[in-house]
Write an enzyme that holds these catalytic residues in place. Structure first.
Site, PDB file in Angstrom:
ATOM      1  N   TRP A   1       1.786   1.699  -3.572  1.00  0.00           N
ATOM      2  CA  TRP A   1       0.569   2.256  -4.199  1.00  0.00           C
ATOM      3  C   TRP A   1       1.034   3.758  -4.360  1.00  0.00           C
ATOM      4  CZ3 TRP A   1      -3.153   0.437  -7.455  1.00  0.00           C
ATOM      5  CH2 TRP A   1      -4.070   1.344  -7.915  1.00  0.00           C
TER       6      TRP A   1
ATOM      7  N   TRP B   1     -23.060  10.652 -18.248  1.00  0.00           N
ATOM      8  CA  TRP B   1     -23.538  10.661 -16.799  1.00  0.00           C
ATOM      9  C   TRP B   1     -24.728  11.698 -16.659  1.00  0.00           C
ATOM     10  CZ3 TRP B   1     -20.145   7.791 -14.726  1.00  0.00           C
ATOM     11  CH2 TRP B   1     -18.672   7.697 -14.840  1.00  0.00           C
TER      12      TRP B   1
ATOM     13  N   ASN C   1     -10.740   2.869   3.893  1.00  0.00           N
ATOM     14  CA  ASN C   1     -10.284   2.505   2.775  1.00  0.00           C
ATOM     15  C   ASN C   1     -11.231   1.615   2.126  1.00  0.00           C
ATOM     16  OD1 ASN C   1      -8.577   2.417   0.424  1.00  0.00           O
ATOM     17  ND2 ASN C   1      -8.415   0.287   0.739  1.00  0.00           N
TER      18      ASN C   1
ATOM     19  N   TRP D   1     -17.560  10.533 -11.822  1.00  0.00           N
ATOM     20  CA  TRP D   1     -16.426  10.436 -10.769  1.00  0.00           C
ATOM     21  C   TRP D   1     -15.824  11.684 -10.557  1.00  0.00           C
ATOM     22  CZ3 TRP D   1     -11.434  11.843 -11.877  1.00  0.00           C
ATOM     23  CH2 TRP D   1     -10.883  12.091 -13.110  1.00  0.00           C
TER      24      TRP D   1
ATOM     25  N   TRP E   1     -10.118   7.178  -7.716  1.00  0.00           N
ATOM     26  CA  TRP E   1     -11.465   7.517  -8.442  1.00  0.00           C
ATOM     27  C   TRP E   1     -11.365   7.040  -9.774  1.00  0.00           C
ATOM     28  CZ3 TRP E   1     -16.232   8.951  -6.772  1.00  0.00           C
ATOM     29  CH2 TRP E   1     -16.246   9.229  -5.661  1.00  0.00           C
TER      30      TRP E   1
ATOM     31  N   GLU F   1       0.796  -1.115   0.015  1.00  0.00           N
ATOM     32  CA  GLU F   1       0.104  -0.220   0.223  1.00  0.00           C
ATOM     33  C   GLU F   1       0.797   1.209   0.047  1.00  0.00           C
ATOM     34  OE1 GLU F   1      -3.209  -0.020  -0.381  1.00  0.00           O
ATOM     35  OE2 GLU F   1      -3.278  -2.268  -0.546  1.00  0.00           O
TER      36      GLU F   1
END
Length: 455
Positions: free
Chosen positions: A269, A297, A335, A353, A376, A266
């Site tokens: 990441w 959208w 998370n 988004w 996102w 992580e």
């Protein structure tokens, strides 16, 4: 008199493992640490409200730590290039030391500073310098797994630099602005009333958080997805503001057994997300995949009402509502619940988004441009390395799967008296708790239809 050296601070608000401070101190010159509140350079990417709350307390903490060394923190406001040039003219300084930053606006600011002054940028906010981990063909990675494999071959990171014991100060200090005058704290209303019970911004708070987490890191893989259990590190805002370095965290936990490697992934990441925005600076505003350019959208009054219900934690889906209320109350969200809430906005409500990314940017104390935009776009399926759009998280399944009953009780008190077997989707709604704003099956079919039409 020896000309002073400026240390330009941004998201690196620490003394330990801080190469800019070390290099400035080694010069033997007086050191002027300065934080520039620069809302001009990032423009619409200026820090959101929750980040400003954190910044206020972090700056106060750093100033107190510097004063123990016989120094202090200078505060100035304006475009970084202009402010630092003015400070240099006032003090006779020519050298500026700082850490590399990779958000597009900070790279612009670095170029502006370098035109006027002798700018020395150092590494230290990531496990490896962004841009240094390349494919065999010499190009940056786009996919996380091979990136992480290649990054792992460069690890561990160098041992952290120790905190300085003293900083040489100038004979007279330039004028500093007053932190209180920056109005970083909300007042009318004070929506951050619950933040201080959750957080202790500053380098000492980061060290305390890390010490607490080292006892839990071996169980990270089992507990990180359980919102009702404090299984995550909660180090993200400290990392974002640079109150602790990733190298410090790595060396503190890497020797622990169990699922420590999952946690270290992580941290990797975080490096990966910065690697992405370094390649695609507008990643927070534009979908990577061209097929999403034609995606329809929802918009209009009904969609705006749904967006507001999502923001307020009034969707009628308990796990989503619990997460959104936790976010508003504490500036942070678990998370696993972030993924559920993001998927719900994008796929159940069919809202762009970018609207969710904007909301998180304003309300998260750990609002990081790289991670926020990459995460996102992962949820939307629009990113360079992303979950497929057609994989739609079912909140009513995710909630019991990850044992979120206790989490829901804490953040949705209307449901606190319900049993575990009904709290995830109560058939009879307690007074004050809304019905679901959209049916799951209907929303899923609508999202899949929109995706097929947009391709």
């Amino acid at each position: 008199m020896t000309a002073p050296v400026i240390v330009w601070l941004r998201r690196d608000l620490r003394l330990a493992d801080q190469a800019a401070f070390h290099s400035a101190a080694e010069s033997g010159a007086p050191v002027i640490p300065v934080y520039v509140l620069d809302d001009d350079t990032p423009k619409h990417r200026a820090m959101g409200g929750a980040s400003r709350w954190w910044l206020h307390h972090s700056l106060a903490s750093l100033d107190a730590d510097l004063r123990k060394l016989g120094s202090r923190l200078l505060l100035r406001r304006g475009a970084s290039g202009d402010v630092l040039a003015e400070l240099a003219a006032e003090t006779g300084a020519r050298e500026v030391h700082g850490l590399h930053h990779y958000e597009p606006w900070w790279r612009n600011a670095e170029r502006a500073v370098a035109k006027a002054l002798d700018l020395h940028l150092h590494h230290g906010n990531y496990l490896a310098p962004p841009g240094s981990v390349l494919t065999g063909g010499g190009t940056p990675y786009k996919i996380f797994t091979p990136f992480w494999r290649a990054l792992s071959e460069t690890l561990p990171p160098p041992d952290p630099l120790p905190a300085l014991g003293k900083l040489s100060a100038p004979e007279s200090w330039p004028k500093s602005e007053d932190l209180a005058d920056w109005n970083l704290l909300p007042t009318k209303p004070d929506w951050a009333g619950g933040f201080l019970s959750e957080w202790n911004p500053g380098e000492a708070g980061a060290a305390e958080r890390l010490e607490d987490f080292t006892d839990k890191v071996s169980r990270y893989a089992d507990q990180r997805n359980l919102p009702s259990v404090e299984g995550t590190s909660r180090l993200s805002p400290h990392l974002h503001f640079g109150e602790i370095s990733p190298a410090t965290i790595w060396h503190a936990v890497a020797s622990h057994k169990g699922s420590t490697s999952t946690f270290l992934g992580e941290i990797g990441w975080r490096d990966y997300a910065t690697n992405v925005v370094q390649q695609f600076p507008d990643y927070g505003a534009k979908s990577y995949k061209a097929e999403f350019d034609n995606f329809t959208w929802r918009s209009g009054p009904e969609a705006e009402a749904d967006l507001k219900a999502w923001q307020q934690g009034r969707t009628g889906y308990p796990i989503v509502d619990a997460g959104m209320r936790q976010l508003w109350a504490t500036g942070w969200m678990h998370n696993r619940v972030r993924m559920i809430a993001a998927s719900f906005l994008i796929k159940h409500l069919l809202i762009d988004w970018k609207r969710g990314e904007e909301w998180f940017w304003d309300t998260l104390v750990d609002a990081d441009y790289a991670q926020n935009s990459v995460n996102w776009q992962w949820s939307a399926g629009s990113g360079v390395d992303a979950n497929m759009f057609v994989r739609i998280m079912a909140p009513l399944t995710q909630s019991p799967k990850f044992d979120a009953a206790g989490y829901i009780r804490k953040w949705v008190p209307e449901l606190a008296k319900l049993r575990d077997d009904v709290i995830h989707d109560p058939t009879v709604r307690p007074s004050g708790y809304p019905d679901r704003i959209v049916d799951h099956a209907f929303a899923r079919n609508r999202a899949l239809d929109a995706y097929r039409m947009g391709r």
